[in-house]
Design a protein around this motif. Structure first.
Motif, PDB file in Angstrom:
ATOM      1  N   ARG A 262      -8.537   0.720   9.221  1.00 47.99           N
ATOM      2  CA  ARG A 262      -9.598  -0.439   9.045  1.00 47.99           C
ATOM      3  C   ARG A 262      -9.117  -1.975   9.729  1.00 47.99           C
ATOM      4  NH1 ARG A 262     -14.204   2.820  11.008  1.00 47.99           N
ATOM      5  NH2 ARG A 262     -14.266   4.706  10.074  1.00 47.99           N
ATOM      6  N   ARG A 263      -7.976  -1.395   9.703  1.00 51.07           N
ATOM      7  CA  ARG A 263      -7.212  -3.557   9.181  1.00 51.07           C
ATOM      8  C   ARG A 263      -7.895  -4.233   8.453  1.00 51.07           C
ATOM      9  NH1 ARG A 263      -3.182  -2.355  10.791  1.00 51.07           N
ATOM     10  NH2 ARG A 263      -2.871  -4.166  10.793  1.00 51.07           N
ATOM     11  N   ALA A 264      -8.340  -3.971   6.930  1.00 49.42           N
ATOM     12  CA  ALA A 264      -8.786  -4.560   6.024  1.00 49.42           C
ATOM     13  C   ALA A 264      -8.106  -5.596   5.942  1.00 49.42           C
ATOM     14  CB  ALA A 264      -9.284  -3.451   5.405  1.00 49.42           C
ATOM     15  N   THR A 265      -8.629  -6.548   5.860  1.00 46.90           N
ATOM     16  CA  THR A 265      -8.275  -8.382   5.265  1.00 46.90           C
ATOM     17  C   THR A 265      -8.549  -8.357   4.067  1.00 46.90           C
ATOM     18  OG1 THR A 265     -10.699  -8.753   5.874  1.00 46.90           O
ATOM     19  CG2 THR A 265      -9.350  -9.032   7.618  1.00 46.90           C
ATOM     20  N   GLU A 266      -9.479  -7.948   3.351  1.00 41.74           N
ATOM     21  CA  GLU A 266      -9.035  -7.927   1.937  1.00 41.74           C
ATOM     22  C   GLU A 266      -9.203  -6.635   1.111  1.00 41.74           C
ATOM     23  OE1 GLU A 266     -12.577 -11.317   0.490  1.00 41.74           O
ATOM     24  OE2 GLU A 266     -12.562 -12.088   2.644  1.00 41.74           O
ATOM     25  N   MET A 267      -9.044  -6.953  -0.529  1.00 42.28           N
ATOM     26  CA  MET A 267      -9.265  -5.695  -1.302  1.00 42.28           C
ATOM     27  C   MET A 267      -9.863  -6.222  -2.411  1.00 42.28           C
ATOM     28  SD  MET A 267      -5.755  -2.471  -2.547  1.00 42.28           S
ATOM     29  CE  MET A 267      -5.658  -2.819  -0.512  1.00 42.28           C
ATOM     30  N   VAL A 268     -10.250  -5.501  -2.951  1.00 44.68           N
ATOM     31  CA  VAL A 268     -10.564  -5.851  -4.675  1.00 44.68           C
ATOM     32  C   VAL A 268     -10.136  -4.840  -6.031  1.00 44.68           C
ATOM     33  CG1 VAL A 268     -12.391  -6.679  -6.257  1.00 44.68           C
ATOM     34  CG2 VAL A 268     -12.880  -6.915  -3.727  1.00 44.68           C
ATOM     35  N   ILE A 269      -8.775  -5.168  -6.333  1.00 37.62           N
ATOM     36  CA  ILE A 269      -8.312  -3.962  -7.533  1.00 37.62           C
ATOM     37  C   ILE A 269      -8.904  -4.378  -8.819  1.00 37.62           C
ATOM     38  CG2 ILE A 269      -6.596  -3.965  -6.000  1.00 37.62           C
ATOM     39  CD1 ILE A 269      -4.830  -5.486  -8.089  1.00 37.62           C
ATOM     40  N   VAL A 270      -8.645  -3.803  -9.545  1.00 37.66           N
ATOM     41  CA  VAL A 270      -8.572  -3.920 -11.189  1.00 37.66           C
ATOM     42  C   VAL A 270      -7.656  -4.039 -11.439  1.00 37.66           C
ATOM     43  CG1 VAL A 270      -9.707  -2.854 -13.079  1.00 37.66           C
ATOM     44  CG2 VAL A 270     -11.189  -2.886 -11.407  1.00 37.66           C
ATOM     45  N   GLY A 271      -6.510  -5.200 -11.373  1.00 41.33           N
ATOM     46  CA  GLY A 271      -5.554  -6.012 -12.455  1.00 41.33           C
ATOM     47  C   GLY A 271      -4.427  -5.067 -12.032  1.00 41.33           C
ATOM     48  N   ASP A 272      -3.465  -5.002 -12.928  1.00 41.12           N
ATOM     49  CA  ASP A 272      -2.810  -3.692 -12.834  1.00 41.12           C
ATOM     50  C   ASP A 272      -3.176  -1.863 -12.783  1.00 41.12           C
ATOM     51  OD1 ASP A 272      -1.152  -5.053 -12.490  1.00 41.12           O
ATOM     52  OD2 ASP A 272       0.251  -4.866 -15.052  1.00 41.12           O
ATOM     53  N   ALA A 273      -4.054  -1.328 -13.217  1.00 40.65           N
ATOM     54  CA  ALA A 273      -4.741  -0.358 -13.246  1.00 40.65           C
ATOM     55  C   ALA A 273      -4.624  -0.043 -12.084  1.00 40.65           C
ATOM     56  CB  ALA A 273      -5.982  -0.497 -14.420  1.00 40.65           C
ATOM     57  N   PHE A 274      -4.961  -0.788 -11.413  1.00 43.33           N
ATOM     58  CA  PHE A 274      -4.868   0.281  -9.602  1.00 43.33           C
ATOM     59  C   PHE A 274      -3.848  -0.674  -9.541  1.00 43.33           C
ATOM     60  CE2 PHE A 274     -10.250   0.753  -9.141  1.00 43.33           C
ATOM     61  CZ  PHE A 274      -9.896   1.233 -10.174  1.00 43.33           C
ATOM     62  N   GLY A 275      -3.260  -2.266  -9.411  1.00 43.80           N
ATOM     63  CA  GLY A 275      -1.820  -2.899  -8.465  1.00 43.80           C
ATOM     64  C   GLY A 275      -0.534  -2.019  -8.231  1.00 43.80           C
ATOM     65  N   ARG A 276      -0.310  -0.523  -9.844  1.00 45.52           N
ATOM     66  CA  ARG A 276       0.712   0.130 -10.228  1.00 45.52           C
ATOM     67  C   ARG A 276       1.008   0.715  -9.442  1.00 45.52           C
ATOM     68  NH1 ARG A 276       4.956  -1.428 -12.907  1.00 45.52           N
ATOM     69  NH2 ARG A 276       4.053  -3.697 -13.794  1.00 45.52           N
ATOM     70  N   PRO A 277      -0.203   1.631  -9.233  1.00 46.97           N
ATOM     71  CA  PRO A 277      -0.468   3.019  -8.392  1.00 46.97           C
ATOM     72  C   PRO A 277      -0.192   2.772  -7.058  1.00 46.97           C
ATOM     73  CG  PRO A 277      -2.400   2.930 -10.116  1.00 46.97           C
ATOM     74  CD  PRO A 277      -1.509   1.862 -10.453  1.00 46.97           C
ATOM     75  N   LEU A 278      -0.657   1.562  -6.918  1.00 45.78           N
ATOM     76  CA  LEU A 278      -1.247   0.934  -5.825  1.00 45.78           C
ATOM     77  C   LEU A 278       0.477   0.494  -4.845  1.00 45.78           C
ATOM     78  CD1 LEU A 278      -4.283  -0.725  -5.423  1.00 45.78           C
ATOM     79  CD2 LEU A 278      -3.628   0.708  -3.686  1.00 45.78           C
ATOM     80  N   VAL A 279       1.347   0.096  -5.728  1.00 42.83           N
ATOM     81  CA  VAL A 279       2.150  -0.510  -5.043  1.00 42.83           C
ATOM     82  C   VAL A 279       3.510   0.693  -4.865  1.00 42.83           C
ATOM     83  CG1 VAL A 279       4.916  -1.339  -6.520  1.00 42.83           C
ATOM     84  CG2 VAL A 279       2.128  -2.638  -6.525  1.00 42.83           C
ATOM     85  N   ASP A 280       3.717   1.777  -6.216  1.00 44.21           N
ATOM     86  CA  ASP A 280       3.605   2.941  -6.177  1.00 44.21           C
ATOM     87  C   ASP A 280       3.631   3.631  -4.928  1.00 44.21           C
ATOM     88  OD1 ASP A 280       4.929   2.661  -8.944  1.00 44.21           O
ATOM     89  OD2 ASP A 280       3.475   4.180  -9.917  1.00 44.21           O
ATOM     90  N   ALA A 281       2.728   3.838  -4.737  1.00 45.92           N
ATOM     91  CA  ALA A 281       2.033   4.568  -2.962  1.00 45.92           C
ATOM     92  C   ALA A 281       2.869   3.992  -2.161  1.00 45.92           C
ATOM     93  CB  ALA A 281       0.777   4.719  -2.786  1.00 45.92           C
ATOM     94  N   LEU A 282       2.674   2.361  -1.956  1.00 48.39           N
ATOM     95  CA  LEU A 282       3.543   2.115  -0.948  1.00 48.39           C
ATOM     96  C   LEU A 282       5.614   2.711  -0.650  1.00 48.39           C
ATOM     97  CD1 LEU A 282       2.104  -1.890  -1.448  1.00 48.39           C
ATOM     98  CD2 LEU A 282       1.750  -0.069   0.634  1.00 48.39           C
ATOM     99  N   ALA A 283       6.060   2.404  -2.176  1.00 50.21           N
ATOM    100  CA  ALA A 283       7.180   2.379  -2.048  1.00 50.21           C
ATOM    101  C   ALA A 283       7.551   4.149  -2.044  1.00 50.21           C
ATOM    102  CB  ALA A 283       7.620   2.543  -3.902  1.00 50.21           C
ATOM    103  N   ASP A 284       6.463   5.018  -2.073  1.00 53.17           N
ATOM    104  CA  ASP A 284       6.945   6.960  -2.028  1.00 53.17           C
ATOM    105  C   ASP A 284       6.580   6.416  -0.284  1.00 53.17           C
ATOM    106  OD1 ASP A 284       6.776   6.714  -4.656  1.00 53.17           O
ATOM    107  OD2 ASP A 284       5.171   7.865  -4.657  1.00 53.17           O
TER     108      ASP A 284
END
Length: 671
Positions: A262-284
């Motif tokens: 969707r070519r998203a320009t912004e994301m709203v997360i909940v700190g590390d609770a969401f940020g860490r799984p997101l980082v792990d998914a990028l690495a995977d």
């Protein structure tokens, strides 16, 4: 088109007219334009009006993120009604309280809350309408006659239910001006003044479109919480697109797929609770050779929860984006902000005061930077009217200071000499240990600087000597089990005064957090105090003993008691038979600080072939170890102290040790 904003519905309606054919909401493959979304909302408003819901009525929304949440809120605004968020995890007593407290006249739910809602509403005649998404009744409601828009001047906004210190939510009432003040940040972010008329709303949306700056936002925070709600609604006011994930829990790969597709320009997360799984998914994805294209992402925002430097670093390494860490509250804000776009600019816990914020002392004067003074955060930014039905608390939280109304919800902070804002937490969460005040958030940020600690929550645990002791729950257990408490806290020496250091670490798989990602300190305190402590008195040597006569050998099952340790007061404990004990201290020590012990118990009963010893602290938490000589060894750390008469009193933990045949290779698991 008249001047003045008139109502929240009118402002959002004008934005939808300008962006009519552009996408407003996307859920998986389902798409609705702004015109379609508002048409469905108008029809839903018509159905609700036909069942007696009108201006001033409260419409409770108990839905997961999705298009239906947005259209229900828009329908309430069109009616002149007041939407209120309801947690879809509520059980009957919780839902009953929320509906009675807010005087709700209508309730819209999905299947997750439907059964509970039916049971509760049956006994609440004030709730005149119960509508379930996904049913024929809801489908008919959004397909029926539309309620026409009107030109009425309405000052109503929303009721935002937020967690209370008593365990019951409190309602924060936002009127039209306060709510639109927050939502107008979609314009201010791009240098466009906040609109004061419907014409200016239309002009702002048009200008965002001309620049290519209409936001495409992925709000991962639940809409039932302020962060998710405000960000989704500000996106609609700017003529942008709200992209919801289809999964009910976080699926990081789905989220990154949405961003890329969707070519998203912004994301709203909940700190590390969401940020860490997101980082792990990028690495995977990178390791699999299929990296996500996230070059479109310009901004990631989080508010009110821990967002570590380590996670921010991983995100910045993968794109040219700005990470925005806000200090805000349901009661208003912003109070502080941290914006970073380069890895080299990252700094632990570094915030600056928002332009509308201050840190005030007890006399409502600004604290002096670098003075070490602790004050309360105050903000003159967009504000609600107050707490629902609570004028006393309202007067205490919103105060006129120097002629300007400020929100002062009770967050404590100090300002360093270089202007850095250090958030210390709410006053009611401060740990008072031996007369010294320790602020949990400060300790949590310091703990997270250790590379092995990915999450931490700090609480005060009752203690007869110190009043409270600083206790930290740290995660993840698997990564920390090979590290001692001393190794996990050694880095605190250069960051925190000694009295702020946790006296006890509890290793857990996951730190307890609320659905909004905030620390669940009540649950953390339960975990920290849930061990089977007993209190005994007498000479300190008597506490390292069998709690029954075990005889010369170790029976298959027996209880043992341990004293606790404070590294400042080491004491060798030599338990009687059937064990030998050794410790790291120089011998018994007495002093005004109390009696303490560090002991390592070695069990000498030879094991039979294929046997191991297992120490069971509580259900599901065990240590198991088999040595070459059939010996189980581990160190237990607790605390003991002197009472008012300078007599040793020891809090001990009872541990049951059993012998059993070896079933699997020996392992050792931290408690």
């Amino acid at each position: 088109m008249t001047t003045g904003l008139r109502s929240v519905a009118a402002a959002l309606g004008v934005a939808a007219e300008v962006a009519a054919d552009d996408l407003a909401v996307v859920v998986g493959d389902r798409e609705l334009t702004h015109a379609q979304l508002h048409e469905r909302a108008a029809r839903l408003a018509g159905a609700l009006a036909g069942r007696g819901i009108g201006p001033g009525d409260v419409v409770a929304v108990g839905l997961h993120n999705g298009a239906e949440y947005l259209e229900t809120v828009l329908a309430a605004f069109r009616l002149g009604a007041v939407p209120v968020n309801v947690n879809y995890r509520y059980r009957e007593p919780e839902l009953r309280y929320a509906l009675e407290y807010t005087s709700a006249a209508a309730l819209v739910v999905d299947e997750s809350l439907a059964d509970v809602a039916r049971a509760v509403v049956a006994d609440l005649p004030g709730v005149r309408v119960l509508l379930q998404v996904g049913t024929e009744a809801y489908a008919s409601a959004v397909a029926g006659p539309a309620l026409p828009a009107d030109d009425a001047e309405r000052g109503d906004g929303i009721i935002l239910l937020t967690g209370g210190t008593t365990g019951r939510p409190k309602g924060v009432v936002w009127d039209r001006d306060g709510l639109l003040g927050i939502l107008s940040s979609v314009f201010r972010l791009h240098g466009i003044p906040a609109p004061t008329s419907l014409a200016e709303v239309a002009a702002g949306v048009t200008e965002l479109g001309r620049r290519g700056d209409r936001p495409v936002v992925v709000p991962m925070s639940p809409m039932m919480h302020g962060t998710g709600f405000f960000n989704a609604m500000r996106t609609l006011l700017g003529g942008g697109t709200v992209c919801f994930a289809t999964s009910r829990s976080l699926d990081a790969h789905e989220v990154w797929g949405i961003v890329a597709r969707r070519r998203a320009t912004e994301m709203v997360i909940v700190g590390d609770a969401f940020g860490r799984p997101l980082v792990d998914a990028l690495a995977d994805a990178e390791q699999a050779g299929t990296p996500y294209d996230i070059g479109c992402l310009r901004r990631i925002t989080s508010s009110g929860v821990t967002w570590s430097v380590a996670v921010k670093r991983e995100l910045l390494a993968r794109g040219a984006m700005t990470l925005v860490d806000n200090i805000s509250a349901s009661e208003g804000g912003p109070f502080g902000i941290s914006e970073v776009s380069r890895v080299e600019d990252l700094a632990e816990g570094r915030f600056t005061l928002a332009s509308v914020a201050r840190v005030l002392d007890e006399e409502d004067r600004d604290v002096v930077p670098g003075s070490g003074q602790v004050g309360v955060l105050a903000s003159a930014g967009p504000q609600p009217v107050g707490y629902l039905g609570d004028p006393v608390r309202t007067a205490r939280t919103w105060r006129v200071i120097d002629g300007v109304r400020h929100a002062v919800p009770g967050d404590l902070a100090t300002v360093e000499a270089d202007g850095r804002l250090v958030l210390l937490g709410r006053g009611d969460g401060v740990v008072n240990t031996g007369g010294e005040k320790v602020f949990p958030e400060e300790v949590e940020q310091a703990l997270l600087a250790h590379p092995a600690i990915t999450d931490a929550v700090v609480v005060g645990v009752p203690d007869p000597r110190w009043g409270q002791i600083v206790t930290a729950l740290v995660a993840p257990r698997a990564a920390l089990q090979g590290l001692t408490d001393a190794e996990l806290t050694a880095h605190l020496g250069e960051r925190l005064a000694r009295y702020k250091h946790p006296r006890r670490l509890v290793r857990v798989d996951e730190v307890p957090r609320t659905t909004a990602g905030k620390a669940n300190r009540a649950r953390a305190r339960e975990i920290a105090t849930g061990q089977p402590f007993t209190v005994e008195s007498g000479h300190v040597r008597a506490f390292a003993r069998a709690l029954g006569d075990a005889g010369p050998g170790i029976p298959p099952t027996f209880p043992i008691a341990f004293a606790h340790v404070d590294e400042d007061w080491p004491l060798v404990m030599r338990p009687g038979r059937p064990w030998h004990g050794s410790g790291a201290g120089p011998g018994e020590s007495r002093g005004s600080g109390g009696l303490h012990a560090e002991q390592e118990f070695t069990y000498h009963r030879p094991l039979g072939e294929g046997e191991t010893l297992t120490a069971h602290k509580r259900a599901g938490r065990t240590w198991t170890k088999a040595g070459r000589s059939g010996v189980l060894t581990f160190t237990e750390r607790h605390i003991d102290f002197l009472d008012a008469q300078q007599q040793p009193v020891v809090r001990s933990t009872t541990v049951t040790v059993t012998t059993a045949p070896t079933q699997t290779p020996a392992s050792e698991e931290a408690p």
